[in-house]
Design an enzyme around this catalytic site. Structure first.
Site, short mmCIF file in Angstrom:
data_model
loop_
_atom_site.label_atom_id
_atom_site.label_comp_id
_atom_site.label_asym_id
_atom_site.label_seq_id
_atom_site.Cartn_x
_atom_site.Cartn_y
_atom_site.Cartn_z
N HIS A 127 0.88 -1.18 0.00
CA HIS A 127 0.00 0.00 0.00
C HIS A 127 0.92 1.22 0.00
CE1 HIS A 127 -2.70 2.95 1.97
NE2 HIS A 127 -3.72 2.17 1.63
N ASP A 204 3.37 -4.34 7.97
CA ASP A 204 2.14 -3.55 7.85
C ASP A 204 0.98 -4.52 8.05
OD1 ASP A 204 -0.10 -2.24 7.06
OD2 ASP A 204 0.64 -1.66 5.08
N GLN A 207 -4.29 -4.96 7.06
CA GLN A 207 -5.35 -5.86 6.57
C GLN A 207 -5.40 -7.18 7.32
OE1 GLN A 207 -7.76 -5.10 4.59
NE2 GLN A 207 -6.97 -3.09 3.99
N LYS A 230 -9.72 -0.80 10.99
CA LYS A 230 -9.70 -2.02 10.18
C LYS A 230 -10.10 -3.22 11.03
CE LYS A 230 -7.41 0.07 6.69
NZ LYS A 230 -7.95 0.39 5.39
N CYS A 374 -4.92 2.60 -3.50
CA CYS A 374 -3.66 3.10 -2.91
C CYS A 374 -2.52 2.11 -3.13
CB CYS A 374 -3.81 3.40 -1.43
SG CYS A 374 -5.02 4.64 -1.06
C1 PLP Z 1 -2.35 -2.68 3.64
C2 PLP Z 1 -2.62 -1.29 4.15
N1 PLP Z 1 -1.64 -0.60 4.74
C3 PLP Z 1 -1.83 0.61 5.25
C4 PLP Z 1 -3.06 1.23 5.18
C5 PLP Z 1 -3.23 2.60 5.75
O1 PLP Z 1 -4.11 2.57 6.83
P1 PLP Z 1 -4.61 3.94 7.48
O2 PLP Z 1 -5.22 4.74 6.36
O3 PLP Z 1 -5.61 3.53 8.50
O4 PLP Z 1 -3.41 4.60 8.07
C6 PLP Z 1 -4.12 0.56 4.56
C7 PLP Z 1 -5.43 1.20 4.40
O5 PLP Z 1 -6.23 0.85 3.58
C8 PLP Z 1 -3.89 -0.74 4.04
O6 PLP Z 1 -4.87 -1.44 3.45
#
Ligand code: PLP
Length: 421
Positions: A127, A204, A207, A230, A374
């Site tokens: 992401h 990260d 998900q 999430k 993203c």
């Molecule tokens: C795999 C992954 N990493 C990071 C993020 C970023 O999360 P946040 O917008 O809550 O900081 C997301 C959000 O969709 C995501 O799906």
């Protein structure tokens, strides 16, 4: 299994006055909120709100206690041994940025001062939140950003990743579960690979946290980030797990009130532990919401939720594969054979623009994502310019999948008729 989730009634968004016909298939973007979470936050904000870690009066001390108890709860939720390894922030994005600037940048500067070079390794499935901070650092210091390729099933290719890791790698940052591909990476094996070469790891978990079965001790990562929204909690609240000795070693990322021992005009001494990274005022209501979300899942039984979602995911994948125009972005055969399908899938429908499908489905109360989610570089790697993404939550049931499939068939018929006209 019933057509409608037994837990759907816990989500006020479906009440007749709100969105009773909503078929919500965008849990990967954000989970809907159970009433338990909304009520806990409302209750805290209305009846016991105060600034934490500041006042010595009852209300403030109670808010402080809530934050510190939350640290304990979250530590045990993700298998961390110490509450002091839990840092609160605004979400996974902030967590990655914190590690980039508090931990990795000083490593780069130190290496460069000794005339050594560094590199940073991420995967092709990241992401933007776990790409852009590394891209900026590598550009700023003119060092290499290495991209670990994916295997045919969309998971990180361990053999080829291993070739990218060397004694100049200052961090390996990778996703536990891609928000486009939806497969779980072999995080423990990947961390072991890195550990063998003394390379720090950041995962990260944005998900993966939804499955509620994270164990950072078993995974043996150095850092793990996720967001409360999430996992049925609120937006604007997140968690960074860091090994305690790293917390002590790292310099604060943002400076301000609430994170110091002493301050003088010329010099200041920071607090130890996670508070050092929590300058300003805590998002206490958000933290209360996150704790309630974890309690909610535990009360339902995380095991039961996962069994339920796994069954639903299998039904979703099987139903999608029956559509002649369904084009998944990665090979699904192996995962289907092993019943290892996750609750998130991205795909295209042959001959129809994803955005057109999403718009048409929206008019039928089906909410799903179209675009690049993203993850633009990942879409290039997959050879597609955009995808549709369906992701499930515990409020979904067979009826939602049936509605999706009927909607997709309808789109296909409409587009076919338009192309004939
Ligand atoms: C795999 C992954 N990493 C990071 C993020 C970023 O999360 P946040 O917008 O809550 O900081 C997301 C959000 O969709 C995501 O799906």
């Amino acid at each position: 299994m019933s057509n409608i989730s037994p837990w759907k009634k816990d989500f006020p968004i479906f009440v007749p006055q709100a969105h009773p016909y909503l078929c919500y298939l965008d849990t990967a973007a954000t989970c809907l909120t159970p009433k338990h979470v909304a009520e806990a936050m409302f209750h805290y904000q209305c009846y016991s709100h105060a600034n934490s870690h500041k006042g010595m009066y009852q209300l403030s001390m109670t808010a402080t206690e809530k934050v510190e108890q939350a640290r304990e709860k979250i530590a045990s939720f993700i298998g961390a041994q110490q509450a002091q390894s839990i840092v609160f922030n605004s979400g996974a994005t902030e967590g990655v940025n914190l590690v980039a600037y508090s931990f990795v940048e000083p490593l780069i500067i130190e290496a460069m001062s000794k005339g050594e070079r560094c590199n940073i390794v991420i995967s092709a499935a990241e992401h933007h939140a776990n790409l852009l901070p590394w891209q900026r650092l590598t550009q700023q210091y003119n060092i290499e950003l290495r991209i670990a390729p994916l295997a045919i099933d969309g998971t990180i290719d361990l053999a080829r990743l291993s070739l990218l890791l060397d004694d100049q790698t200052c961090i390996l940052a990778f996703t536990h579960c891609s928000n486009v591909i939806g497969k779980i990476n072999a995080v423990d094996k990947i961390c072991q690979l890195a550990k063998n070469k003394n390379i720090p790891t950041l995962i990260d978990g944005a998900q993966a946290v939804l499955r509620g079965d994270i164990n950072v001790k078993a995974i043996d990562c150095d850092f793990y980030v996720f967001s409360a929204h999430k996992i049925y909690g609120p937006t604007g609240c997140g968690v960074l797990y860091a090994k305690p000795h790293l917390i002590e070693q790292m310099r604060p990322y943002q400076l301000g009130g609430g994170m110091i021992n002493t301050v003088d005009f010329q010099q200041s001494e920071y607090l130890g532990g996670p508070l050092k990274f929590e300058s300003g005022s805590h998002n206490v209501a958000g933290i209360v919401g996150l704790v309630e979300a974890i309690d909610y899942m535990n009360d339902l039984s995380i095991k039961d939720i996962n069994l339920y979602i796994d069954d639903l995911a299998l039904y979703m994948h099987k139903s999608l594969r029956e559509l002649s125009f369904y084009r998944p972005v990665v090979d699904e055969k192996l995962s289907l054979m092993n019943n290892k399908m996750t609750s998130l899938v991205s795909f295209q429908c042959e001959g129809i623009q994803c955005q057109d499908i999403a718009n048409l489905l929206d008019s039928e109360n089906v909410a799903l994502r179209a675009g690049q989610h993203c993850a633009q570089p990942l879409h290039k790697v997959l050879g597609v310019n955009e995808t549709l993404r369906v992701s499930l939550g515990l409020y979904n049931g067979y009826a939602d999948i049936d509605k999706l499939i009927a909607g997709l068939i309808h789109c296909h018929q409409v587009m076919a008729m338009e192309s004939l006209a």
